[in-house]
Design a protein around this motif. Sequence first.
Motif, PDB file in Angstrom:
ATOM      1  N   LEU A   1       8.369   2.071 -13.071  1.00 43.98           N
ATOM      2  CA  LEU A   1       9.104   2.161 -11.807  1.00 43.98           C
ATOM      3  C   LEU A   1       8.532   3.241 -10.893  1.00 43.98           C
ATOM      4  CD1 LEU A   1      12.807   1.705 -12.982  1.00 43.98           C
ATOM      5  CD2 LEU A   1      11.424   0.123 -11.613  1.00 43.98           C
ATOM      6  N   ALA A   2       8.029   4.336 -11.489  1.00 41.51           N
ATOM      7  CA  ALA A   2       7.442   5.398 -10.676  1.00 41.51           C
ATOM      8  C   ALA A   2       6.225   4.882  -9.914  1.00 41.51           C
ATOM      9  CB  ALA A   2       7.059   6.580 -11.560  1.00 41.51           C
ATOM     10  N   PHE A   3       5.328   4.174 -10.604  1.00 41.05           N
ATOM     11  CA  PHE A   3       4.146   3.620  -9.939  1.00 41.05           C
ATOM     12  C   PHE A   3       4.546   2.568  -8.906  1.00 41.05           C
ATOM     13  CE2 PHE A   3       1.778   5.231 -13.673  1.00 41.05           C
ATOM     14  CZ  PHE A   3       0.776   5.907 -12.998  1.00 41.05           C
ATOM     15  N   LEU A   4       5.515   1.740  -9.269  1.00 43.51           N
ATOM     16  CA  LEU A   4       5.933   0.685  -8.351  1.00 43.51           C
ATOM     17  C   LEU A   4       6.530   1.271  -7.079  1.00 43.51           C
ATOM     18  CD1 LEU A   4       6.307  -2.355  -7.899  1.00 43.51           C
ATOM     19  CD2 LEU A   4       8.535  -2.171  -9.031  1.00 43.51           C
ATOM     20  N   LEU A   5       7.453   2.227  -7.223  1.00 46.94           N
ATOM     21  CA  LEU A   5       8.095   2.831  -6.050  1.00 46.94           C
ATOM     22  C   LEU A   5       7.090   3.618  -5.208  1.00 46.94           C
ATOM     23  CD1 LEU A   5      11.441   4.069  -7.649  1.00 46.94           C
ATOM     24  CD2 LEU A   5      11.123   2.130  -6.095  1.00 46.94           C
ATOM     25  N   ALA A   6       6.226   4.379  -5.883  1.00 48.39           N
ATOM     26  CA  ALA A   6       5.230   5.144  -5.129  1.00 48.39           C
ATOM     27  C   ALA A   6       4.268   4.215  -4.394  1.00 48.39           C
ATOM     28  CB  ALA A   6       4.458   6.062  -6.077  1.00 48.39           C
ATOM     29  N   GLY A   7       3.856   3.132  -5.054  1.00 46.57           N
ATOM     30  CA  GLY A   7       2.960   2.174  -4.414  1.00 46.57           C
ATOM     31  C   GLY A   7       3.601   1.496  -3.221  1.00 46.57           C
ATOM     32  N   LEU A   8       4.860   1.102  -3.374  1.00 44.95           N
ATOM     33  CA  LEU A   8       5.575   0.476  -2.255  1.00 44.95           C
ATOM     34  C   LEU A   8       5.743   1.450  -1.093  1.00 44.95           C
ATOM     35  CD1 LEU A   8       8.337  -1.492  -4.208  1.00 44.95           C
ATOM     36  CD2 LEU A   8       6.392  -2.473  -2.968  1.00 44.95           C
ATOM     37  N   ALA A   9       6.141   2.691  -1.406  1.00 51.10           N
ATOM     38  CA  ALA A   9       6.338   3.679  -0.346  1.00 51.10           C
ATOM     39  C   ALA A   9       5.030   3.950   0.387  1.00 51.10           C
ATOM     40  CB  ALA A   9       6.898   4.971  -0.940  1.00 51.10           C
ATOM     41  N   TYR A  10       3.941   4.094  -0.380  1.00 51.51           N
ATOM     42  CA  TYR A  10       2.645   4.333   0.244  1.00 51.51           C
ATOM     43  C   TYR A  10       2.234   3.144   1.107  1.00 51.51           C
ATOM     44  CZ  TYR A  10      -2.327   5.032   0.904  1.00 51.51           C
ATOM     45  OH  TYR A  10      -3.566   5.181   1.485  1.00 51.51           O
ATOM     46  N   GLY A  11       2.339   1.939   0.540  1.00 48.32           N
ATOM     47  CA  GLY A  11       1.885   0.748   1.253  1.00 48.32           C
ATOM     48  C   GLY A  11       2.648   0.508   2.538  1.00 48.32           C
ATOM     49  N   ILE A  12       3.966   0.723   2.516  1.00 50.31           N
ATOM     50  CA  ILE A  12       4.773   0.516   3.726  1.00 50.31           C
ATOM     51  C   ILE A  12       4.413   1.546   4.787  1.00 50.31           C
ATOM     52  CG2 ILE A  12       7.124   0.604   4.640  1.00 50.31           C
ATOM     53  CD1 ILE A  12       8.042  -0.536   1.909  1.00 50.31           C
ATOM     54  N   ALA A  13       4.275   2.823   4.377  1.00 59.38           N
ATOM     55  CA  ALA A  13       3.956   3.873   5.347  1.00 59.38           C
ATOM     56  C   ALA A  13       2.530   3.740   5.871  1.00 59.38           C
ATOM     57  CB  ALA A  13       4.156   5.246   4.713  1.00 59.38           C
ATOM     58  N   ALA A  14       1.587   3.347   5.001  1.00 56.52           N
ATOM     59  CA  ALA A  14       0.193   3.209   5.424  1.00 56.52           C
ATOM     60  C   ALA A  14      -0.105   1.832   6.000  1.00 56.52           C
ATOM     61  CB  ALA A  14      -0.733   3.477   4.233  1.00 56.52           C
ATOM     62  N   ARG A  15       0.903   0.964   6.003  1.00 54.97           N
ATOM     63  CA  ARG A  15       0.825  -0.386   6.559  1.00 54.97           C
ATOM     64  C   ARG A  15      -0.201  -1.256   5.815  1.00 54.97           C
ATOM     65  NH1 ARG A  15       3.926  -1.216  10.565  1.00 54.97           N
ATOM     66  NH2 ARG A  15       2.872  -3.148  11.179  1.00 54.97           N
ATOM     67  N   THR A  16      -0.377  -0.992   4.507  1.00 52.49           N
ATOM     68  CA  THR A  16      -1.164  -1.904   3.683  1.00 52.49           C
ATOM     69  C   THR A  16      -0.245  -2.951   3.041  1.00 52.49           C
ATOM     70  OG1 THR A  16      -0.990  -0.371   1.810  1.00 52.49           O
ATOM     71  CG2 THR A  16      -2.957  -0.206   3.183  1.00 52.49           C
ATOM     72  N   ILE A  17       1.051  -2.706   3.062  1.00 52.87           N
ATOM     73  CA  ILE A  17       2.061  -3.680   2.631  1.00 52.87           C
ATOM     74  C   ILE A  17       2.936  -3.987   3.841  1.00 52.87           C
ATOM     75  CG2 ILE A  17       4.057  -4.091   1.138  1.00 52.87           C
ATOM     76  CD1 ILE A  17       2.829  -2.312  -0.951  1.00 52.87           C
ATOM     77  N   ARG A  18       2.888  -5.220   4.298  1.00 55.30           N
ATOM     78  CA  ARG A  18       3.635  -5.606   5.498  1.00 55.30           C
ATOM     79  C   ARG A  18       4.793  -6.544   5.193  1.00 55.30           C
ATOM     80  NH1 ARG A  18       0.675  -4.388  10.219  1.00 55.30           N
ATOM     81  NH2 ARG A  18      -1.402  -3.522   9.744  1.00 55.30           N
ATOM     82  N   SER A  19       4.849  -7.067   3.973  1.00 55.28           N
ATOM     83  CA  SER A  19       5.951  -7.948   3.609  1.00 55.28           C
ATOM     84  C   SER A  19       6.116  -7.943   2.103  1.00 55.28           C
ATOM     85  CB  SER A  19       5.691  -9.384   4.094  1.00 55.28           C
ATOM     86  OG  SER A  19       4.636  -9.981   3.348  1.00 55.28           O
ATOM     87  N   ASP A  20       7.210  -8.532   1.638  1.00 54.39           N
ATOM     88  CA  ASP A  20       7.433  -8.615   0.203  1.00 54.39           C
ATOM     89  C   ASP A  20       6.351  -9.465  -0.473  1.00 54.39           C
ATOM     90  OD1 ASP A  20       8.455 -10.852   1.601  1.00 54.39           O
ATOM     91  OD2 ASP A  20       9.669 -11.416  -0.138  1.00 54.39           O
ATOM     92  N   ARG A  21       5.802 -10.434   0.264  1.00 56.15           N
ATOM     93  CA  ARG A  21       4.753 -11.271  -0.320  1.00 56.15           C
ATOM     94  C   ARG A  21       3.505 -10.456  -0.642  1.00 56.15           C
ATOM     95  NH1 ARG A  21       7.173 -14.480   3.592  1.00 56.15           N
ATOM     96  NH2 ARG A  21       8.003 -16.486   2.801  1.00 56.15           N
TER      97      ARG A  21
END
Length: 516
Positions: free
Chosen positions: A314-334
């Motif tokens: 969960l730590a890696f998952l949450l950190a990865g999601l937080a990073y991706g959303i803030a850095a705009r490498t994750i733009r959607s749940d897909r």
Amino acid sequence: MNEASTTTDRPGRLRRALDAIERAGNKLPDPVTLFILSIALLMVISALMAAAGVGALNPADDTPIQAVSLLAPEQIRRLVTELPQIFTGFPPLGVVLIMMIGVGVAERAGLFSAALSGLVRAVPRPLLTLTIVFAGCNASIASDAGFVVLLPLSAAVFAASGRHPVAGLSASFCGVAGGFTANLSITTLDGLLSGMTQAAARLIDPDYVVQITSNWFLMMALVPVISIVGTVICERIVEPRLNAGPPWIDPAPAQEDPERAARERRGLRAAGLALLAYAGFIAMLAWAPGDALRDPADGDFDPLLRGLIGILFLAFLLAGLAYGIAARTIRSDRDAVKMASQGVSEMGGYLVLVLFAAIFVTLFGWSNLGALMAISGADFLKSIGAGGLPILIMVILIAMTTDLLIGSASAKWAILSPVLVPMLMLIGISPEATQAAYRLGDSTTNMITPFMAYFPLILIVAQRYRPDFGIGSMMALMLPYTVAVFIASTALFVVWYEFELPFGPGVSRDYALPGG
């Protein structure tokens, strides 16, 4: 001039010897084929042993143990019917797949590459190797997660700093595998082994208690020893040899981009805040009333330690999601789901190998050959009639030898402890001292056996940078570490024993029979 010539010749001879080992080892079949051949050989040997009536008495309860033929109809039937459970029940499999889901998101979102750049800048170059080996020694607090997470990261850190990535991989492998039993804190392994040791000790003394901290002092002292030894071997032997060999490739070369750097800084801040909030939540569960992450019976933190794999996932998952959303490498749940899926999809080769590794380990247990080997070895120790320290060094060597065939520390100790612990108690050696000797030997040969559960994963990571890297390459790479760690850790154990230093709080090297 003569001194310079001698200094140059020595590493030249060593390098030639390691190169010869690498060439010979690389002539071995593919790891999958190697396991298949080993399974076939094991089945034949078990049939011969069973036909010869090889057996022994279990010292714990005097029940007979006989060699079991794996070619017997009932064993073949058992293998066929239980094959799915053998595969899915292989302990490293769940750890790898769960961690790779979380790690896959963090890696593909860009968290690791951004964090690695910061790490390279933060750690002075002379301390990089030492830091990696030290981190590897302490990675066992997260059980086997260090193999899955730290090793690929260490290779990438070395690559980012312009050093040979396989050298970084080897340094972290030395820490994680060679120092698996060492740690500055108490780990789940302490709980597993101490429970087995206590059960074995009570065959002699029904009231004997082995605390989870029974080897803590020695294991803490082992951390700086392995860290220093691993650093010296990496920088003086392993890395120069790698640099003299074929060039390495970077599968993901870094590109300078100011806008990207700004996004990475935002992402790292978001990931840091997410991890801070998550750590606070875990601390609340651990210390708040309700015993969510503590044992309700005695209040210890065993559930927290045993749950570290899920917590880290969960730590890696949450950190990865937080990073991706803030850095705009994750733009959607897909995007997030796709990244998690890619993390698992790259494990296809590993899954094929795990199937045959699981079959081999399971059949070895069914054959009873492991238990018979343990009993024979213990009988030999008893027959030589040596003093306490020589016997314990023999325990280290037995652990090293059995580790070449059985990777699991707890599985080996489950076989050896009912034999070694009571026997050594009868000659005045405490169960904690026997356990400590076993732990030192257990992890030493982890680095060179292809039967270690995570060996294929490490081989795959090395092949990202050296596609020609094979089993022999890995064995030659890690052999200097194995020899050096064995010498250093055994020397530490001798000093600990001779000066009668406590292995843990209130733990002595000696044992006296009740009323004796």
